[in-house]
Design a protein around this motif. Structure first.
Motif, short mmCIF file in Angstrom:
data_model
loop_
_atom_site.label_atom_id
_atom_site.label_comp_id
_atom_site.label_asym_id
_atom_site.label_seq_id
_atom_site.Cartn_x
_atom_site.Cartn_y
_atom_site.Cartn_z
N THR A 34 -11.16 -2.99 -0.45
CA THR A 34 -11.19 -2.59 -1.85
C THR A 34 -10.09 -3.34 -2.58
O THR A 34 -9.26 -4.00 -1.95
CB THR A 34 -10.99 -1.06 -2.01
OG1 THR A 34 -11.18 -0.70 -3.38
CG2 THR A 34 -9.60 -0.62 -1.57
N THR A 35 -10.09 -3.26 -3.90
CA THR A 35 -9.03 -3.90 -4.68
C THR A 35 -7.76 -3.04 -4.65
O THR A 35 -7.78 -1.89 -4.24
CB THR A 35 -9.47 -4.07 -6.14
OG1 THR A 35 -9.68 -2.77 -6.72
CG2 THR A 35 -10.75 -4.89 -6.24
N TYR B 241 -7.94 0.99 -4.59
CA TYR B 241 -7.27 1.82 -3.59
C TYR B 241 -6.40 2.88 -4.28
O TYR B 241 -6.39 4.05 -3.90
CB TYR B 241 -6.40 0.94 -2.69
CG TYR B 241 -5.86 1.66 -1.47
CD1 TYR B 241 -6.49 1.53 -0.24
CD2 TYR B 241 -4.72 2.46 -1.56
CE1 TYR B 241 -6.00 2.20 0.88
CE2 TYR B 241 -4.23 3.13 -0.45
CZ TYR B 241 -4.87 3.00 0.77
OH TYR B 241 -4.40 3.66 1.88
N ASN C 26 -8.56 5.69 -5.78
CA ASN C 26 -9.04 6.61 -4.75
C ASN C 26 -7.93 7.54 -4.27
O ASN C 26 -8.14 8.74 -4.05
CB ASN C 26 -9.61 5.83 -3.57
CG ASN C 26 -11.01 5.32 -3.84
OD1 ASN C 26 -11.78 5.95 -4.56
ND2 ASN C 26 -11.33 4.17 -3.27
N ALA C 27 -6.72 6.97 -4.10
CA ALA C 27 -5.59 7.78 -3.63
C ALA C 27 -5.21 8.83 -4.67
O ALA C 27 -4.90 9.98 -4.33
CB ALA C 27 -4.39 6.87 -3.35
N PHE D 58 -5.35 -7.25 0.34
CA PHE D 58 -5.76 -5.86 0.17
C PHE D 58 -7.26 -5.73 0.44
O PHE D 58 -7.70 -4.78 1.09
CB PHE D 58 -5.44 -5.40 -1.25
CG PHE D 58 -4.62 -4.15 -1.31
CD1 PHE D 58 -3.23 -4.22 -1.24
CD2 PHE D 58 -5.21 -2.91 -1.41
CE1 PHE D 58 -2.46 -3.07 -1.28
CE2 PHE D 58 -4.45 -1.75 -1.45
CZ PHE D 58 -3.08 -1.83 -1.38
N LYS D 59 -8.02 -6.70 -0.04
CA LYS D 59 -9.46 -6.65 0.16
C LYS D 59 -9.79 -6.78 1.65
O LYS D 59 -10.70 -6.11 2.16
CB LYS D 59 -10.13 -7.79 -0.63
CG LYS D 59 -11.64 -7.69 -0.74
CD LYS D 59 -12.05 -6.58 -1.69
CE LYS D 59 -13.55 -6.58 -1.90
NZ LYS D 59 -13.98 -5.48 -2.79
N PHE E 196 -8.27 -3.33 3.48
CA PHE E 196 -8.74 -2.00 3.05
C PHE E 196 -10.12 -2.03 2.39
O PHE E 196 -10.61 -0.99 1.96
CB PHE E 196 -7.72 -1.38 2.08
CG PHE E 196 -6.31 -1.37 2.62
CD1 PHE E 196 -6.00 -0.67 3.78
CD2 PHE E 196 -5.30 -2.08 2.00
CE1 PHE E 196 -4.71 -0.66 4.29
CE2 PHE E 196 -4.01 -2.09 2.49
CZ PHE E 196 -3.71 -1.38 3.65
N ARG F 280 0.82 -1.21 0.00
CA ARG F 280 0.00 0.00 0.00
C ARG F 280 0.86 1.26 0.00
O ARG F 280 0.62 2.20 -0.78
CB ARG F 280 -0.90 -0.03 1.23
CG ARG F 280 -1.98 1.08 1.33
CD ARG F 280 -1.47 2.36 1.99
NE ARG F 280 -0.76 2.16 3.24
CZ ARG F 280 -1.34 2.07 4.44
NH1 ARG F 280 -2.64 2.19 4.56
NH2 ARG F 280 -0.59 1.91 5.53
#
Length: 330
Positions: free
Chosen positions: A272-273, A277, A280-281, A266-267, A270, A235
């Motif tokens: 999400t995939t 992620y 979104n970032a 990751f799922k 967080f 991440r």
């Protein structure tokens, strides 16, 4: 719905265009069938399409002469897709949402995609054979509610118009699923009997998939503190490389894990995939840059968006306003 194929030189070609939405919502009681062939600079496709109220079936073969290409779907109808890859394989990365879709022979998944501008990579040595059933979304929600917890979670995302799949990993297509697909392809009935037969087979296929995903392994893949630390490191690496992110395989090597554990981990951590992620970032970063006065085009270019238009579309979807109106919405 239209489909355009592009090459690495930025040249685009329209290969398919039809009114799937009109067909899905038509009050006609019978089945409309269409057989089409398409050719473009790097490939050929032959497919069969069956339309009737609330359901659209499409299957066929794609022969490619170039491994990598771009694809753009526009005017997409609001549908949930039962997807089956029968032969060949490849991946499509959706630049607009950050989702990556894997296609391997004899695998299936259930997906919801509202917009697609993709980077595609396919095996050119064998044809890619696919089979899809698209349900009009309101109809699918009525059919699939209360089936199982996996489906409930998926429907919750669909209701929010959140793109994704019912499971991170595809499942292997079972013999009953493949037989059901063959039954649909080989249907020789006419008129009203054909409609009833295809409707019943689509429901059967949905039931078989729902049962398969209800049995998906729910045990955590993060079985040690080290496993969790590797996902957090992955991440952090993504956040440090927003404009030039690695592929899933590259990130797996960098973080010292494998692609399966990376995606599942990751799922878990967080919700999400990996690329969800990342997307979104990137958008959060874009918001901060815009508020500091950096021009929209500069932000879109720096963060790796293909165009200002697609950056604006992704930005509006996340924040509810176009980039140019951000300060007025604060």
């Amino acid at each position: 719905m239209g489909v355009m194929i592009g090459d690495n030189k930025g040249q685009w070609q329209l290969v398919s265009e039809h009114s799937a939405l009109q067909m899905l919502t038509s009050a006609t009681p019978l089945v409309t069938e269409r057989r089409e062939k398409f050719s473009w600079g790097t490939g050929d496709m032959e497919m069969v399409q069956l339309f009737f109220q609330n359901i659209f079936i499409v299957y066929g073969d794609m022969h490619l002469r170039q491994q990598h290409f771009r694809m753009l779907n526009f005017d997409m109808p609001d549908t949930v897709e039962l997807h089956f890859s029968l032969q060949g394989g490849g991946t499509v990365y959706n630049r607009l949402t950050g989702d990556t879709f894997q296609f391997r022979a004899n695998e299936h998944n259930i997906t919801y995609v509202t917009e697609l501008e993709g980077d595609a990579t396919y095996n050119c040595e064998v044809p890619h054979t696919f089979f899809e059933v698209h349900f009009a979304t309101p109809y699918f929600i009525e059919l699939a509610k209360d089936l199982n917890s996996a489906m409930e979670h998926f429907l919750e995302n669909v209701s929010k118009r959140k793109d994704g799949s019912i499971a991170v990993e595809n499942r292997t297509a079972t013999i009953p699923m493949l037989q059901c697909i063959r039954d649909i392809m080989n249907c020789n009935y006419k008129g009203g009997l054909k409609l009833l037969y295809l409707q019943s087979k689509c429901m059967e296929l949905l039931s078989l998939q729902a049962d398969a995903f209800a049995q998906v392994e729910t045990r955590s893949v993060l079985r040690s503190a080290g496993d969790k630390e590797r996902i957090i490191y992955a991440r952090d690496y993504l956040l440090s490389n927003l404009s030039t992110p690695p592929t899933i395989d590259e990130l797996s090597v960098i973080s010292g894990t494998n692609s399966f554990k990376l995606k599942r981990g990751f799922k878990e951590l967080f919700n999400t995939t990996v690329f969800g992620y990342l997307n979104n970032a990137r958008l959060d970063n874009a918001r901060e840059q815009l508020l500091s006065g950096i021009p929209i085009k500069n932000v879109a270019d720096e963060l790796g968006f293909s165009s200002v238009q697609h950056f604006s579309s992704a930005f509006r979807k996340k924040f509810g306003c176009p980039p140019g109106m951000l300060k007025k919405h604060l």
